[in-house]
Design an enzyme around this catalytic site. Structure first.
Site, mmCIF file in Angstrom:
data_model
loop_
_atom_site.group_PDB
_atom_site.id
_atom_site.type_symbol
_atom_site.label_atom_id
_atom_site.label_comp_id
_atom_site.label_asym_id
_atom_site.label_seq_id
_atom_site.Cartn_x
_atom_site.Cartn_y
_atom_site.Cartn_z
ATOM 1 N N CYS A 140 32.341 -38.344 5.159
ATOM 2 C CA CYS A 140 33.329 -37.332 4.795
ATOM 3 C C CYS A 140 32.997 -36.868 3.375
ATOM 4 C CB CYS A 140 34.737 -37.919 4.851
ATOM 5 S SG CYS A 140 35.993 -36.786 4.210
ATOM 6 N N ASP B 230 31.868 -41.290 9.111
ATOM 7 C CA ASP B 230 32.300 -40.668 10.361
ATOM 8 C C ASP B 230 31.257 -41.011 11.416
ATOM 9 O OD1 ASP B 230 34.676 -39.276 9.545
ATOM 10 O OD2 ASP B 230 33.402 -37.866 8.472
#
Length: 151
Positions: A51, A58
């Site tokens: 992120c 992620d």
């Protein structure tokens, strides 16, 4: 076969993993059947990125489907390219569009689509989808149709 080996520098060699976004690792080879319309699909279930705001990891499954023309992406180079996102900060939607655009630059396919199936964070799943059909061809119409009828 010698010509193919000259086009591909990664197969059969020690693997060097890039620590940040590295589109330069992508390699292509000649399609032996450019006169045929056929699908090539890659399912990449171990994609990771960061992120850009929080730095949190992620995780996603990236699905790439394309109709090749003259060039095709070599799978080991694609693996290393996708791995290069591991420490790269980008939103889910950006990752999918960056991947698609880099593959378009590499191969100039007739048609391509990229889907990201990201693991939920904060109780929300994000599944970005991007596609492209070569302008002025039936593949452009196909891209519009598939986008307008996507899920």
């Amino acid at each position: 076969m010698t010509e193919l080996k000259e086009q591909l520098s990664l197969l059969g060699r020690k693997t060097e993993y890039k620590q940040d976004y590295a589109p330069e690792v992508l390699e292509a080879f000649d399609n032996k059947h450019p006169e045929n319309d056929y699908w090539v699909r890659f399912n990449c279930p171990e994609f990771t990125s960061l992120c850009p705001i929080t730095g949190q990891p992620d995780f996603a499954e990236i699905r790439i489907s394309y109709l090749p023309d003259v060039k095709m992406v070599e799978s080991k180079s694609l693996k290393l390219y996708l791995f290069s996102f591991r420490n790269h900060g980008a939103f889910h939607e950006d990752c999918v569009n960056i991947i698609m655009k880099d593959l378009i630059r590499l191969m100039d396919p007739k048609y391509i689509e990229v889907t990201g199936i990201f693991t939920p964070r904060g109780g929300i799943s994000i599944y970005p989808y991007a596609n492209y059909g070569r302008p002025g061809t039936k593949y452009e119409e196909m891209a519009t149709h598939r986008l307008m009828n996507h899920e």
